[in-house]
Motif scaffolding. Structure first.
Motif, mmCIF file in Angstrom:
data_model
loop_
_atom_site.group_PDB
_atom_site.id
_atom_site.type_symbol
_atom_site.label_atom_id
_atom_site.label_comp_id
_atom_site.label_asym_id
_atom_site.label_seq_id
_atom_site.Cartn_x
_atom_site.Cartn_y
_atom_site.Cartn_z
ATOM 1 N N ARG A 103 4.016 21.388 4.813
ATOM 2 C CA ARG A 103 4.756 22.628 4.931
ATOM 3 C C ARG A 103 5.006 23.049 6.370
ATOM 4 N N TYR A 104 4.104 22.647 7.272
ATOM 5 C CA TYR A 104 4.086 23.295 8.577
ATOM 6 C C TYR A 104 4.623 22.427 9.699
ATOM 7 N N TYR A 105 4.959 23.110 10.791
ATOM 8 C CA TYR A 105 5.503 22.458 11.979
ATOM 9 C C TYR A 105 4.454 21.575 12.651
ATOM 10 N N ASP A 106 4.911 20.435 13.169
ATOM 11 C CA ASP A 106 4.104 19.596 14.048
ATOM 12 C C ASP A 106 4.979 19.186 15.221
ATOM 13 N N ASP A 107 4.346 18.995 16.378
ATOM 14 C CA ASP A 107 5.092 18.458 17.508
ATOM 15 C C ASP A 107 5.563 17.043 17.211
ATOM 16 N N GLY A 108 4.659 16.245 16.703
ATOM 17 C CA GLY A 108 4.996 14.877 16.350
ATOM 18 C C GLY A 108 5.003 14.725 14.846
ATOM 19 N N PHE A 109 4.886 13.499 14.382
ATOM 20 C CA PHE A 109 4.828 13.232 12.951
ATOM 21 C C PHE A 109 3.374 13.008 12.528
ATOM 22 N N PRO A 110 2.903 13.771 11.544
ATOM 23 C CA PRO A 110 1.531 13.552 11.069
ATOM 24 C C PRO A 110 1.429 12.240 10.304
ATOM 25 N N THR A 111 0.407 11.459 10.622
ATOM 26 C CA THR A 111 0.229 10.156 9.979
ATOM 27 C C THR A 111 -1.079 10.048 9.213
ATOM 28 N N THR A 112 -1.839 11.133 9.153
ATOM 29 C CA THR A 112 -3.060 11.117 8.353
ATOM 30 C C THR A 112 -2.847 11.903 7.068
ATOM 31 N N ALA A 113 -3.396 11.364 5.991
ATOM 32 C CA ALA A 113 -3.145 11.936 4.670
ATOM 33 C C ALA A 113 -3.591 13.394 4.574
ATOM 34 N N SER A 114 -4.651 13.742 5.258
ATOM 35 C CA SER A 114 -5.201 15.091 5.148
ATOM 36 C C SER A 114 -4.270 16.170 5.701
ATOM 37 N N ARG A 115 -3.269 15.773 6.456
ATOM 38 C CA ARG A 115 -2.349 16.748 7.048
ATOM 39 C C ARG A 115 -1.274 17.214 6.057
ATOM 40 N N TYR A 116 -1.178 16.531 4.931
ATOM 41 C CA TYR A 116 -0.116 16.826 3.972
ATOM 42 C C TYR A 116 -0.632 17.733 2.859
ATOM 43 N N ASP A 117 0.250 18.609 2.386
ATOM 44 C CA ASP A 117 -0.144 19.656 1.452
ATOM 45 C C ASP A 117 0.099 19.312 -0.014
ATOM 46 N N TYR A 118 1.127 18.564 -0.291
ATOM 47 C CA TYR A 118 1.489 18.233 -1.675
ATOM 48 C C TYR A 118 1.613 16.727 -1.815
ATOM 49 N N TRP A 119 1.206 16.227 -2.972
ATOM 50 C CA TRP A 119 1.205 14.792 -3.242
ATOM 51 C C TRP A 119 1.778 14.512 -4.627
ATOM 52 N N GLY A 120 2.442 13.356 -4.733
ATOM 53 C CA GLY A 120 2.834 12.852 -6.040
ATOM 54 C C GLY A 120 1.715 12.022 -6.642
ATOM 55 N N GLN A 121 1.987 11.492 -7.824
ATOM 56 C CA GLN A 121 0.963 10.743 -8.551
ATOM 57 C C GLN A 121 0.944 9.267 -8.158
ATOM 58 N N GLY A 122 1.972 8.816 -7.463
ATOM 59 C CA GLY A 122 2.020 7.435 -7.001
ATOM 60 C C GLY A 122 2.809 6.524 -7.916
ATOM 61 N N THR A 123 3.336 5.455 -7.328
ATOM 62 C CA THR A 123 4.043 4.422 -8.086
ATOM 63 C C THR A 123 3.600 3.063 -7.542
ATOM 64 N N GLN A 124 3.331 2.134 -8.454
ATOM 65 C CA GLN A 124 2.789 0.825 -8.070
ATOM 66 C C GLN A 124 3.908 -0.096 -7.595
ATOM 67 N N VAL A 125 3.678 -0.731 -6.460
ATOM 68 C CA VAL A 125 4.567 -1.777 -5.952
ATOM 69 C C VAL A 125 3.742 -3.056 -5.833
ATOM 70 N N THR A 126 4.208 -4.109 -6.474
ATOM 71 C CA THR A 126 3.518 -5.394 -6.425
ATOM 72 C C THR A 126 4.497 -6.447 -5.941
ATOM 73 N N VAL A 127 4.113 -7.136 -4.878
ATOM 74 C CA VAL A 127 4.967 -8.177 -4.297
ATOM 75 C C VAL A 127 4.265 -9.513 -4.491
ATOM 76 N N SER A 128 4.895 -10.402 -5.230
ATOM 77 C CA SER A 128 4.308 -11.708 -5.500
ATOM 78 C C SER A 128 4.772 -12.721 -4.460
ATOM 79 N N SER A 129 3.895 -13.675 -4.172
ATOM 80 C CA SER A 129 4.226 -14.695 -3.150
ATOM 81 C C SER A 129 4.922 -15.886 -3.769
#
Length: 126
Positions: free
Chosen positions: A100-126
């Motif tokens: 929600r809030y202003y940062d000088d730079g871009f926050p890259t740690t998860a704890s800095r974010y206020d809202y989260w989705g439930q996630g979606t699985q990505v699987t890449v096969s070799s």
């Protein structure tokens, strides 16, 4: 109340592409930054990319620069992550997050974010 819902994950071969979507709901959705993180089994949640909701400036983790593109559609309250040239090491659950809030730079740690989705699985096969 803000809710984020990710979609677009799946199984793809190495070198392939996927586009993830993150749809937000809630009258008050007006974040400063929206980001994507991923989390592989047994590992911490890691930053992938972020975008300023107003202005669209972007920032990427070094591991995805040149392969992934983050974008947003403000009218649809949706953020996208276009993933090209996928590698097996990109396999993870991908999460969308909003701060929600202003940062000088871009926050890259998860704890800095206020809202989260439930996630979606990505699987890449070799």
């Amino acid at each position: 109340q803000v809710q984020l819902v990710e979609s677009g994950g799946g199984l793809v071969q190495a070198g392939g592409s996927l586009r993830l979507s993150c749809a937000a709901s809630g009258r008050t959705f007006n974040p400063y930054t929206v980001g994507w993180f991923h989390q592989a089994p047994g590992k911490e949640r890691e930053f992938v990319a972020a975008i300023r909701w107003s202005g669209g400036i972007t920032y990427y983790a070094d591991s995805v620069k040149g392969r992934f593109t983050i974008s947003r559609d403000n009218a649809k309250k949706t953020v996208y992550l276009q993933m090209n040239s996928l590698k097996p090491e990109d396999t993870a659950v991908y999460y969308c997050a909003a701060r929600r809030y202003y940062d000088d730079g871009f926050p890259t740690t998860a704890s800095r974010y206020d809202y989260w989705g439930q996630g979606t699985q990505v699987t890449v096969s070799s």
